[in-house]
Motif scaffolding. Structure first.
Motif, short mmCIF file in Angstrom:
data_model
loop_
_atom_site.label_atom_id
_atom_site.label_comp_id
_atom_site.label_asym_id
_atom_site.label_seq_id
_atom_site.Cartn_x
_atom_site.Cartn_y
_atom_site.Cartn_z
N ILE A 248 91.18 -50.03 -45.04
CA ILE A 248 92.29 -49.06 -45.27
C ILE A 248 93.62 -49.74 -44.97
O ILE A 248 94.60 -49.61 -45.89
CB ILE A 248 91.97 -47.70 -44.36
N VAL B 11 96.79 -50.07 -48.14
CA VAL B 11 98.02 -49.63 -47.86
C VAL B 11 99.12 -50.59 -48.26
O VAL B 11 100.22 -50.36 -48.71
CB VAL B 11 98.31 -48.79 -46.44
N GLY C 224 100.55 -41.16 -51.49
CA GLY C 224 100.91 -42.12 -50.43
C GLY C 224 101.39 -43.45 -50.95
O GLY C 224 102.26 -44.26 -50.46
N SER C 225 100.32 -44.12 -51.41
CA SER C 225 100.58 -45.37 -52.41
C SER C 225 101.83 -45.36 -53.16
O SER C 225 102.61 -46.30 -53.47
CB SER C 225 99.33 -45.80 -53.15
N LEU D 35 91.62 -35.73 -50.93
CA LEU D 35 91.90 -37.07 -50.30
C LEU D 35 92.49 -38.11 -51.36
O LEU D 35 93.11 -38.88 -51.08
CB LEU D 35 90.69 -37.60 -49.82
N ALA E 286 96.05 -39.79 -51.15
CA ALA E 286 96.22 -41.32 -51.05
C ALA E 286 96.78 -41.89 -52.12
O ALA E 286 97.59 -42.93 -51.84
CB ALA E 286 94.66 -41.83 -51.10
N TYR E 287 96.78 -41.43 -53.36
CA TYR E 287 97.50 -41.61 -54.40
C TYR E 287 99.20 -41.57 -54.14
O TYR E 287 99.99 -42.53 -54.52
CB TYR E 287 97.22 -41.18 -55.87
#
Length: 105
Positions: A5, A9, A82-83, A75, A79-80
């Motif tokens: 993880i 990131v 955040g990226s 999720l 996650a996308y």
């Protein structure tokens, strides 16, 4: 898993920045932008619907909302996003660096 993880990131936003930077004419960056818009809609709609259902059914929020956090779509969108946020921060920092470099020369 923690290492994977943490590596993702770091690696994914750098990959996104590189892909957008060196494929400027192909619309890669625009694709990332549209995917972020769709992810934001899905993320927001899922959260709003779940909170509405909790209020409507008068459920305990702290226990019920955790079902949403385990949803794969929620999720994936989070996650996308955040990226994408890190990718955009890298892009802004790169532009600032380029501007600073031009001003010094």
């Amino acid at each position: 898993m923690t290492f994977a993880i943490g590596a993702a990131v770091i690696v994914i936003p750098i990959f996104m920045f590189s892909a957008a930077k060196w494929n400027r004419g192909n619309g890669v960056g625009l694709g990332f932008d549209w995917l972020a818009i769709v992810s934001s809609w899905v993320f927001g709609i899922m959260a709003a619907v779940k909170i509405y259902e909790i209020n409507r059914d008068q459920e305990v929020m702290m226990t019920t909302i955790h079902k949403l956090f385990a949803d794969v779509r929620f999720l994936a969108c989070g996650a996308y996003l955040g990226s994408y946020l890190l990718y955009r921060l890298i892009a802004v920092a790169w532009e600032s660096y380029q501007d600073m470099k031009l001003r010094r020369s």
